[in-house]
Write an enzyme that holds these catalytic residues in place. Structure first.
Site, short mmCIF file in Angstrom:
data_model
loop_
_atom_site.label_atom_id
_atom_site.label_comp_id
_atom_site.label_asym_id
_atom_site.label_seq_id
_atom_site.Cartn_x
_atom_site.Cartn_y
_atom_site.Cartn_z
N SER A 81 -110.57 60.06 59.38
CA SER A 81 -110.43 60.22 60.82
C SER A 81 -110.64 58.88 61.54
O SER A 81 -109.90 57.93 61.30
CB SER A 81 -111.41 61.29 61.30
N ASP A 93 -103.38 69.58 61.51
CA ASP A 93 -104.16 68.51 62.12
C ASP A 93 -103.38 67.95 63.31
O ASP A 93 -102.18 67.66 63.19
CB ASP A 93 -104.36 67.40 61.07
N HIS A 145 -107.89 69.32 60.09
CA HIS A 145 -108.61 68.05 60.16
C HIS A 145 -110.05 68.27 59.71
O HIS A 145 -110.66 69.30 59.96
CB HIS A 145 -108.58 67.52 61.59
#
Length: 311
Positions: free
Chosen positions: A162, A255, A285
């Site tokens: 991320s 995501d 995610h």
């Protein structure tokens, strides 16, 4: 039409119901609550992880800030290559402690010396403090290992999930022009590579799948506090050359960041960079932080990371 993993779908239904109840009772997003939420979620969903032979903390001095790191050496009597890891969390949440079980898994799967960086976070330390800290650790990792008299192979790879993927890909992009950043490989786990939030999946997956469009926008507003050009800060929109490191990119079908990850892979391939793309269509995610729900997917990701780093 891709389908959300059934176990994730059931969990998300309850999670979204509980979140709606919190909002109805007056919940307001703050750094405190966001940090506690990720820490509690990871603690519930990810077991402590394997024992690693040598685990200790160290400091990496920088020009403006000394960065704490945690070092995981799977075999302290044997020189191993090095993997510097940057945790996720929107540049605001996450920490070395929260990601300790994930780093233990990375060290065990990769047989690398894993160095996890406690870079500065927003809103207290906005852009570019975290990126500066990431560069400090990537360049100063050898001195940190020498300070602990640990054996290593002077071969550096980077990894991050991320926002940690944003730091990783940014360092790799900068390394194209910086001889002091010699990066062998990079592992990008559902990375944030486009701060403009302009890709279709941001809207398609922007509500109901754990990470929301509103939450990402809030993270970025806290990160960029001085009217910075977010396009220019986005590694997706930088030049791509063959000097970029070999890359493994892991993406998730549900995501909000999915489409920018695919575009990043396309640009790597167009630049003739060696790239492996592991796409998990039914995942959301941050699924590595949800290991109790999707253990098989997480196990496969760690295995692929180990294979990639050691090929």
């Amino acid at each position: 039409m891709h389908q959300l993993d059934p176990a994730l779908a059931a969990w998300l239904e309850e999670y979204n119901r509980e979140l709606a109840d919190l909002v109805a009772k007056g919940y307001k997003a703050t750094a405190i609550g966001a940090r506690e939420a990720l820490a509690n979620l990871t603690r519930q969903m990810v077991t402590p992880g394997p024992d690693i032979a040598w685990v200790n903390d160290e400091l990496v001095p920088g020009r403006d800030y000394t960065v704490p790191v945690r070092i995981y050496h799977p075999d302290p009597k044997r020189p191993l290559p090095v993997l510097v890891f940057f945790h996720g969390g929107g540049h605001m949440v996450g920490s070395v402690s929260v990601y300790d079980p994930i780093c233990r898994r990375l060290a065990a799967a990769s047989r690398h010396v894993v160095v996890s960086a406690e870079y500065r976070r927003s809103p207290e330390s906005p852009y570019p403090a975290g990126l500066q800290d990431a560069a400090t650790v990537a360049k100063g990792v050898w001195q940190a290992l020498d300070a602990r008299q640990l054996p290593y192979v002077r071969q550096l790879s980077l990894a991050g999930d991320s926002a940690g993927g944003a730091l990783t890909s940014s360092l790799s992009g900068l390394g194209q022009y910086d001889a002091s950043l010699q990066i062998k490989r990079q592992v990008l786990i559902y990375p944030s590579v486009d701060y403009t939030l302009s890709q279709p999946s941001v809207d398609e997956n922007g509500e109901g799948y754990l990470l929301t469009k509103a939450r990402v926008a809030w993270y970025f507003d806290n990160y960029f506090q001085h009217a910075e050009n977010r396009l220019q800060a986005s590694p997706l929109h930088w030049a791509f050359t063959r000097k970029l490191p070999d890359t493994l990119l892991v993406s998730a079908g549900f995501d909000p960041l999915r489409d920018e990850d695919f575009l990043y892979v396309d640009k790597l391939r167009a630049a003739a960079v060696e790239v492996e793309h592991l796409h998990l269509d039914g995942m959301v995610h941050a699924f590595l932080n949800l290991e109790a729900i999707v253990p098989d997917a997480c196990r496969m990701v760690y295995q692929r990371i180990g294979e990639f780093l050691n090929r």
